[in-house]
Design an enzyme around this catalytic site. Structure first.
Site, PDB file in Angstrom:
ATOM      1  N   LYS A  79       0.845  -1.192   0.000  1.00  0.00           N
ATOM      2  CA  LYS A  79       0.000   0.000   0.000  1.00  0.00           C
ATOM      3  C   LYS A  79       0.884   1.248   0.000  1.00  0.00           C
ATOM      4  CE  LYS A  79      -3.827   1.813   2.904  1.00  0.00           C
ATOM      5  NZ  LYS A  79      -4.621   1.539   4.135  1.00  0.00           N
ATOM      6  N   SER A 154      -9.638   1.355   3.353  1.00  0.00           N
ATOM      7  CA  SER A 154      -8.849   2.219   2.494  1.00  0.00           C
ATOM      8  C   SER A 154      -7.811   1.475   1.661  1.00  0.00           C
ATOM      9  CB  SER A 154      -8.137   3.276   3.343  1.00  0.00           C
ATOM     10  OG  SER A 154      -7.203   2.674   4.221  1.00  0.00           O
ATOM     11  N   SER A 178      -9.534  -1.143   7.483  1.00  0.00           N
ATOM     12  CA  SER A 178      -8.997  -0.962   6.134  1.00  0.00           C
ATOM     13  C   SER A 178      -8.269  -2.151   5.531  1.00  0.00           C
ATOM     14  CB  SER A 178      -8.066   0.237   6.095  1.00  0.00           C
ATOM     15  OG  SER A 178      -8.825   1.400   5.988  1.00  0.00           O
TER      16      SER A 178
HETATM   17  N1  GLN Z   1     -12.916   3.399   6.903  1.00  0.00           N
HETATM   18  C1  GLN Z   1     -12.348   3.836   8.145  1.00  0.00           C
HETATM   19  C2  GLN Z   1     -12.004   5.305   8.037  1.00  0.00           C
HETATM   20  O1  GLN Z   1     -12.363   5.880   7.079  1.00  0.00           O
HETATM   21  C3  GLN Z   1     -11.139   3.018   8.485  1.00  0.00           C
HETATM   22  C4  GLN Z   1      -9.950   3.382   7.673  1.00  0.00           C
HETATM   23  C5  GLN Z   1      -8.748   2.575   8.026  1.00  0.00           C
HETATM   24  O2  GLN Z   1      -8.827   1.522   8.651  1.00  0.00           O
HETATM   25  N2  GLN Z   1      -7.605   3.109   7.657  1.00  0.00           N
HETATM   26  O3  GLN Z   1     -11.392   5.870   8.883  1.00  0.00           O
END
Ligand code: GLN
Length: 492
Positions: A79, A154, A178
């Site tokens: 990532k 994400s 994420s």
């Molecule tokens: N979807 C969650 C957020 O928007 C988690 C994101 C993540 O785990 N980085 O914060």
């Protein structure tokens, strides 16, 4: 085709010298050339560098120098939030400009030491804020099962790349889901280790008390192998815990001396997870999975996690507060892009105004507000107290059960654009994954079936005790062997 192999299948063939790492890497690069125009899992990849690394791995094989390198010759991508020396590092944002990382994250160093071919930058929501990979400055990633849909987020690029067989495995980060949510929506395995299990040195921080790095793989055994490589204490990350690292892959024996493989395992089913927004097909798949666990010998026990209702609100106070502090460093002075101004304050404002996207700005504003004097106690301090209650719910449950079973996400992959105008709806898609990060425990998502029309993967989540990854992996492995959902391929 080599690109379709799992890590364990590929390493077995590499060890016998039936195939070379160059062939395996080339097969992934060909696949990327064929499908990534549509999927857009990668922000960038350097093919010449990947092939050069593969040649170096092949030389080690021919010299008989492969011992102690469990990933020798295996292509892995990361990532865009992890530092890889001499590669761009953008966090899915414009604000880092042409920044190139001067060093390797610890997890990357470990992958390389294990012999992996680390190549390519995988797309993500900007600074890991989002659940759909639509918040990337580099464009959206599409779900390999239905390219009109999001891959989750994400770490959507990581999940899509593994699901589309563009790479054997990938790394992502998980602050509130994420890793697990995109793994569920793309039909691969995603593991969020316990807070402290894996070093975050070289991970660009979103919310420091919640972030963890973990693998995306095609099956559970590969997740165990990857965790065995990236886990362990690191003096460069003071939050990493000096606990011995089990041999996770060796723990997956696939058999039990006395009866059904999961005999003696107690799985908790939280009654609070039967929420209104839970899709009927997702629920049916999870119910069937619970039955399967029973057949495998597990005992199912209804449990209660009474503070579950507060998790999303608590998370969006703590995560934004920490993000507002962490992102203060991107001011146009030290890193990446800069928009000049008459004085430093104007320069900061212009750089941040032009460099950050809407969702990141929303979080910074929210986080600054909950930390501001007068509101700090009412929001931030209170959220910290609720966080303790949520953690205690789990610790109490783990006195009677070994792991907790839930859906990973209340729905399968939604359409691109469907929730992008409604942040609250987007935030609610993490309802099952967020508590795990607040509690600092571990969690895994694995395929447990499909929606019928269109055919979209459904994910099952198992949550485990702090440093209980071994149990999670054993349970997930037994389930996977009993079902084989993970063998299905997207119609690309
Ligand atoms: N979807 C969650 C957020 O928007 C988690 C994101 C993540 O785990 N980085 O914060």
């Amino acid at each position: 085709m080599l690109n379709q192999l799992t890590i364990s299948e590929l390493t077995a063939r590499l060890a016998k010298r039936e195939v070379s790492s160059r062939e395996a890497v080339q097969s992934c690069l060909d696949r990327i050339a064929r499908v990534d125009g549509e999927i857009h899992a990668f922000i960038s990849h350097n093919d010449a560098d990947a092939l050069a690394q593969a040649d170096a791995a092949d030389q080690l094989f021919s010299r008989g120098d492969s011992a102690g390198r469990p990933l020798l010759g295996v292509p892995v991508a990361v990532k865009d939030v992890l530092a890889v020396k001499n590669q761009p590092l953008n966090c899915g944002s414009k604000i880092l400009g042409r920044f190139v990382s001067p060093y390797d994250a610890t997890v990357v160093e470990k992958l390389k030491a294990a012999g992996a071919i680390v190549f390519g930058r995988l797309n993500m929501d900007e600074f890991a804020m989002g659940s759909s990979t639509e918040n990337s400055a580099f464009g959206v990633t599409r779900n390999p099962w239905d390219t009109t849909r999001i891959p989750g987020g994400s770490s959507g690029g990581s999940a899509a790349a593994v699901a589309a067989d563009e790479v054997m495995a990938a790394l992502g980060s998980d602050t509130g889901g994420s890793i697990r949510q995109p793994a569920a929506l793309c039909g691969c395995v995603g593991l969020k280790p316990t807070y402290g299990r894996v070093s975050r040195y070289g991970l660009v921080a979103f919310a420091s008390s919640l972030d963890q790095i973990g693998p995306f793989t095609k099956d559970v055994r590969d997740a165990a192998t990857m965790l065995g490589v990236i886990g362990g204490h690191d003096p460069r990350d003071s939050t990493s815990v000096p606990q011995p690292l089990p041999d996770y892959a060796a723990a997956l024996t696939g058999s039990s001396p006395d009866g059904p493989i999961l005999k003696g395992l107690k799985l908790g089913l939280p009654k609070e997870y039967l929420i209104g927004g839970l899709d009927a097909e997702v629920k049916a798949a999870v119910d069937a999975a619970v039955k399967k666990f029973q057949e495998l010998g597990a005992e199912i026990i209804e449990i209660s996690l009474p503070h579950t209702d507060y998790a999303v609100a608590t998370y969006y106070i703590i995560a934004t507060a920490e993000a507002s502090a962490n992102l203060a460093r991107f001011d146009g002075i030290r890193y990446g892009a800069r928009v000049e101004g008459a004085d430093p304050v104007e320069l900061y404002g212009r750089t941040r105004g032009a460099g950050f996207g809407t969702e990141v700005k929303r979080r910074i504003i929210l986080g600054t507000y909950v930390l501001s004097s007068g509101y700090h106690d009412a929001y931030y301090l209170r959220a910290q107290k609720v966080r303790t209650l949520i953690r205690n719910d789990f610790l109490k449950a783990f006195k009677t059960v070994d792991a907790v079973v839930t859906p990973t996400s209340p729905t399968a992959a939604f359409k691109i654009g469907e929730k992008s105008d409604d942040p609250l709806q987007m935030y609610l898609s993490d309802i099952f994954t967020i508590s795990c990060n607040l509690a600092g425990i571990c969690g895994i998502s694995l395929p447990c079936g499909f929606m019928k029309n269109p055919k979209l993967p459904i994910g099952l989540q198992l949550l485990g005790k702090p440093f209980g990854e071994e149990t999670l992996l054993q349970a997930a492995h037994a389930y996977e062997r009993g079902t084989n959902w993970h063998r299905e391929k997207p119609p690309l």
